[in-house]
Design a protein around this motif. Sequence first.
Motif, PDB file in Angstrom:
ATOM      1  N   VAL A  81       0.803  -1.217   0.000  1.00  0.00           N
ATOM      2  CA  VAL A  81       0.000   0.000   0.000  1.00  0.00           C
ATOM      3  C   VAL A  81       0.840   1.274   0.000  1.00  0.00           C
ATOM      4  CG1 VAL A  81      -0.269   0.046   2.502  1.00  0.00           C
ATOM      5  CG2 VAL A  81      -1.997   1.087   1.068  1.00  0.00           C
ATOM      6  N   TYR A  82       2.010   1.242   0.622  1.00  0.00           N
ATOM      7  CA  TYR A  82       2.811   2.457   0.727  1.00  0.00           C
ATOM      8  C   TYR A  82       3.545   2.806  -0.563  1.00  0.00           C
ATOM      9  CZ  TYR A  82       1.845   1.772   5.634  1.00  0.00           C
ATOM     10  OH  TYR A  82       1.205   1.592   6.827  1.00  0.00           O
ATOM     11  N   MET A  83       3.556   1.906  -1.516  1.00  0.00           N
ATOM     12  CA  MET A  83       4.250   2.153  -2.773  1.00  0.00           C
ATOM     13  C   MET A  83       3.726   3.408  -3.478  1.00  0.00           C
ATOM     14  SD  MET A  83       4.562  -0.285  -6.138  1.00  0.00           S
ATOM     15  CE  MET A  83       5.251  -1.637  -5.237  1.00  0.00           C
ATOM     16  N   HIS A  84       2.448   3.650  -3.387  1.00  0.00           N
ATOM     17  CA  HIS A  84       1.840   4.773  -4.098  1.00  0.00           C
ATOM     18  C   HIS A  84       1.455   5.931  -3.180  1.00  0.00           C
ATOM     19  CE1 HIS A  84       1.921   2.389  -7.658  1.00  0.00           C
ATOM     20  NE2 HIS A  84       1.270   1.425  -7.054  1.00  0.00           N
ATOM     21  N   PHE A  85       1.816   5.865  -1.912  1.00  0.00           N
ATOM     22  CA  PHE A  85       1.513   6.964  -0.998  1.00  0.00           C
ATOM     23  C   PHE A  85       2.070   8.300  -1.472  1.00  0.00           C
ATOM     24  CE2 PHE A  85      -0.071   6.342   3.519  1.00  0.00           C
ATOM     25  CZ  PHE A  85      -0.979   5.380   3.149  1.00  0.00           C
ATOM     26  N   PRO A  86       3.301   8.363  -1.998  1.00  0.00           N
ATOM     27  CA  PRO A  86       3.837   9.664  -2.415  1.00  0.00           C
ATOM     28  C   PRO A  86       2.944  10.430  -3.393  1.00  0.00           C
ATOM     29  CG  PRO A  86       5.620   8.108  -2.276  1.00  0.00           C
ATOM     30  CD  PRO A  86       4.344   7.321  -2.083  1.00  0.00           C
ATOM     31  N   VAL A  87       2.117   9.741  -4.137  1.00  0.00           N
ATOM     32  CA  VAL A  87       1.241  10.418  -5.104  1.00  0.00           C
ATOM     33  C   VAL A  87       0.233  11.329  -4.389  1.00  0.00           C
ATOM     34  CG1 VAL A  87      -0.402  10.059  -6.998  1.00  0.00           C
ATOM     35  CG2 VAL A  87       1.610   8.620  -6.811  1.00  0.00           C
ATOM     36  N   TRP A  88       0.004  11.115  -3.085  1.00  0.00           N
ATOM     37  CA  TRP A  88      -0.893  12.004  -2.346  1.00  0.00           C
ATOM     38  C   TRP A  88      -0.373  13.435  -2.341  1.00  0.00           C
ATOM     39  CZ3 TRP A  88      -5.740  11.526  -1.453  1.00  0.00           C
ATOM     40  CH2 TRP A  88      -6.290  10.266  -1.326  1.00  0.00           C
ATOM     41  N   TYR A  89       0.934  13.602  -2.417  1.00  0.00           N
ATOM     42  CA  TYR A  89       1.493  14.955  -2.506  1.00  0.00           C
ATOM     43  C   TYR A  89       0.993  15.628  -3.774  1.00  0.00           C
ATOM     44  CZ  TYR A  89       4.831  18.687  -3.398  1.00  0.00           C
ATOM     45  OH  TYR A  89       5.393  19.896  -3.688  1.00  0.00           O
ATOM     46  N   GLN A  90       0.932  14.891  -4.837  1.00  0.00           N
ATOM     47  CA  GLN A  90       0.433  15.436  -6.102  1.00  0.00           C
ATOM     48  C   GLN A  90      -1.036  15.824  -5.972  1.00  0.00           C
ATOM     49  OE1 GLN A  90       1.776  13.452  -9.628  1.00  0.00           O
ATOM     50  NE2 GLN A  90      -0.235  13.570 -10.557  1.00  0.00           N
ATOM     51  N   VAL A  91      -1.794  14.993  -5.302  1.00  0.00           N
ATOM     52  CA  VAL A  91      -3.224  15.244  -5.142  1.00  0.00           C
ATOM     53  C   VAL A  91      -3.480  16.444  -4.237  1.00  0.00           C
ATOM     54  CG1 VAL A  91      -5.368  14.278  -4.208  1.00  0.00           C
ATOM     55  CG2 VAL A  91      -3.832  12.833  -5.544  1.00  0.00           C
ATOM     56  N   GLU A  92      -2.772  16.509  -3.119  1.00  0.00           N
ATOM     57  CA  GLU A  92      -3.072  17.517  -2.116  1.00  0.00           C
ATOM     58  C   GLU A  92      -2.288  18.818  -2.263  1.00  0.00           C
ATOM     59  OE1 GLU A  92      -2.935  15.785   1.749  1.00  0.00           O
ATOM     60  OE2 GLU A  92      -4.527  14.370   1.274  1.00  0.00           O
ATOM     61  N   ALA A  93      -1.127  18.779  -2.907  1.00  0.00           N
ATOM     62  CA  ALA A  93      -0.293  19.979  -2.982  1.00  0.00           C
ATOM     63  C   ALA A  93       0.001  20.398  -4.426  1.00  0.00           C
ATOM     64  CB  ALA A  93       1.016  19.759  -2.233  1.00  0.00           C
ATOM     65  N   LYS A  94      -0.685  19.783  -5.373  1.00  0.00           N
ATOM     66  CA  LYS A  94      -0.558  20.137  -6.792  1.00  0.00           C
ATOM     67  C   LYS A  94       0.871  19.998  -7.313  1.00  0.00           C
ATOM     68  CE  LYS A  94      -4.443  23.265  -6.571  1.00  0.00           C
ATOM     69  NZ  LYS A  94      -4.887  24.638  -6.658  1.00  0.00           N
ATOM     70  N   GLY A  95       1.628  19.092  -6.717  1.00  0.00           N
ATOM     71  CA  GLY A  95       2.975  18.831  -7.191  1.00  0.00           C
ATOM     72  C   GLY A  95       2.958  17.770  -8.271  1.00  0.00           C
TER      73      GLY A  95
END
Length: 188
Positions: A81-95
């Motif tokens: 599950v943690y493999m794709h956690f970093p993508v939350w930065y893209q979702v929440e901070a528009k990175g």
Amino acid sequence: FILMLEDADECPPAWLPRIRQLVLILPGIVGLTLLARVTIKSHGFDQDVQDFRQMLSVMAPEARAMGLVQYASSEFTRVPVYMHFPVWYQVEAKGLVDFNFAQWSSLNTYYKEAHRPVIGSRLPWFPEEYDWELNGGDNYRYFMVSGSPAFVDTVFAGRLDELMVPYVGRRWILFERIGDTRGATGEQ
């Protein structure tokens, strides 16, 4: 179910009422046990999520980031599950985060040509193969890492002096390139 029935022609054995009570109570016990198990797992997973959210709160919005996740699995789930956690930065901070599902041409989302990553879809599964030069480390402001100290030394070999560590959590470490203020598009 058969234990709940009586034969009308015979006198039921003395133990049958106790078995009936057990059969009636057993689903409740099993249900409460499963509920307790899911509650404990959910609480533990929530603690890991809070650690990640704390790391996200330290990051400036609209930057480009790399997720390097050696510890992809959790004791609370069976999947990585943690493999794709970093993508939350893209979702929440528009990175913009790599690895990203936008790399797969079969999806409706995709990278603009100027911002395509140089990493392949193998890297998330084998993050220890990360190479700064080969994988364009200079393109990223942030590196969200979940791994051992030996893993960190391997993936950032000879580059740790170029990075600062604005966050260290229970599972996550955030590395930021010193002096890098670029956004997701690479503009200052």
